[in-house]
Design an enzyme around this catalytic site. Sequence first.
Site, PDB file in Angstrom:
ATOM      1  N   GLY A 157       0.840  -1.207   0.000  1.00  0.00           N
ATOM      2  CA  GLY A 157       0.000   0.000   0.000  1.00  0.00           C
ATOM      3  C   GLY A 157       0.865   1.243   0.000  1.00  0.00           C
ATOM      4  N   ASN A 158       0.282   2.382   0.324  1.00  0.00           N
ATOM      5  CA  ASN A 158       1.070   3.621   0.443  1.00  0.00           C
ATOM      6  C   ASN A 158       0.446   4.509   1.511  1.00  0.00           C
ATOM      7  OD1 ASN A 158      -0.903   5.494  -0.871  1.00  0.00           O
ATOM      8  ND2 ASN A 158      -0.568   4.097  -2.586  1.00  0.00           N
ATOM      9  N   PHE A 159       1.099   5.654   1.789  1.00  0.00           N
ATOM     10  CA  PHE A 159       0.712   6.478   2.939  1.00  0.00           C
ATOM     11  C   PHE A 159      -0.441   7.446   2.669  1.00  0.00           C
ATOM     12  CE2 PHE A 159       5.261   5.580   4.025  1.00  0.00           C
ATOM     13  CZ  PHE A 159       4.988   4.801   5.140  1.00  0.00           C
TER      14      PHE A 159
END
Length: 398
Positions: free
Chosen positions: A209-211
């Site tokens: 995923g990412n932030f």
Amino acid sequence: MQLKGKKILVGITASIAAYKIPILVRLLKKEGAEIQVIMTEASRDFVSQLTLATLSGNPAYYLPFNPTDGTWNSHVEFGRWADLILIAPCSASTLSKMAQGNSNNLLITTYLSAKCPVYFAPAMDLDMFAHPSTKKNIDTLISYGNHLIDSQTGELASGLCGAGRMEEPEKILEIIIHHFKKKNDFAGKKILITAGPTYESIDPVRFIGNFSSGRMGYAIAHEFANRGAEVTLISGPSSQKVSHHNIQRLGVQSAQQMFEACRNLFDQSDIAVMSAAVADFKPKNVPKVKIKKEDGLNRIELEPTVDILKTLGSLKKRQILIGFALETSNELENAQKKLQSKNCDAIVLNSLQDAGAGFQHDTNKISIIDKSLNKTDYPLKSKAEVATDICDFILTMI
Ligand code: CTP
């Protein structure tokens, strides 16, 4: 004086945050608003009627009639008088009465009689706020078209820490000023927005995923909805909430799911704003069972995800298509390349090099680049203000 002549009815209910309402009434008055306060009976234990009457310049009522001479405090007149009703703090009990139409006090009868927009700012302790009945009542009020001024997270009167604090008076003032500035300039337009991260499964329990928090995309969705548009928000996993009845939220997880939702809706959209931080790669083989530690894992083979923006760019007919570019180097050059290769009408550039911009911040600093590669720079602003700038820019393109 940004609220000159605006008639605002302030409803106060029994929550400790009521002690902040005299400050809010002063702020509203300073901006030129006319204020009428209606309290619930129990709220008078938290803030004095005299203080509110003095600061608002009008008697603060809580009874449906005046006990001394029996005259009626007409909820119908109050409801029709107001340009806007603000119920702050809004207790769990009042939320429930508003949702049910349980008109056993002057505030609720006024609320039910009113034709104007209603804003409500819940305030209660942690577990009351987290209770499913509270959440359901809030959702019901949003579905009625009432506007949520969401509670904040922080220290609560009980000493517990968490969600349930009433939004600060200065911020509530800002929201009300923003409401009266609002135009209906996107009425009748269908808007497609993507927001948040995507999660690409590695196995049934892990993902890449990412932030991204989704804040920017949700702010854009609310700005369009506030300006009369019909919005579909396709959101990756995000804790952000929708508080406008003109927004339909479709939750997705992976880039592929986001793509399929976009493809289905793009044809009937007038404007598409792709603000999601979509994963560029996904694991090629996803086992059906959890990868075990003893089996070891040296590498995860990846394959590209579908580029949603680029695909929509190739399908584009009459739609206005807006992309985002999040860059950490050669910002302008990279953003221009993306604008052209993905066939966008404009691209919003934010650089992770700017302090306060990008993921996980309440603020953002953007530049918008149009098709002729003209660049407009904006200063660091709250994401809500950035959303206004983006919508204003898009309006010039219609
Ligand atoms: N985007 C998309 N689908 C993808 C990747 C990106 O729709 N699979 C969209 C984003 O929503 C954004 C724009 O493309 O509007 C640019 O995303 P960004 O991550 O900045 O660029 P990428 O094209 O992924 O290129 P790179 O990661 O190499 O910068």
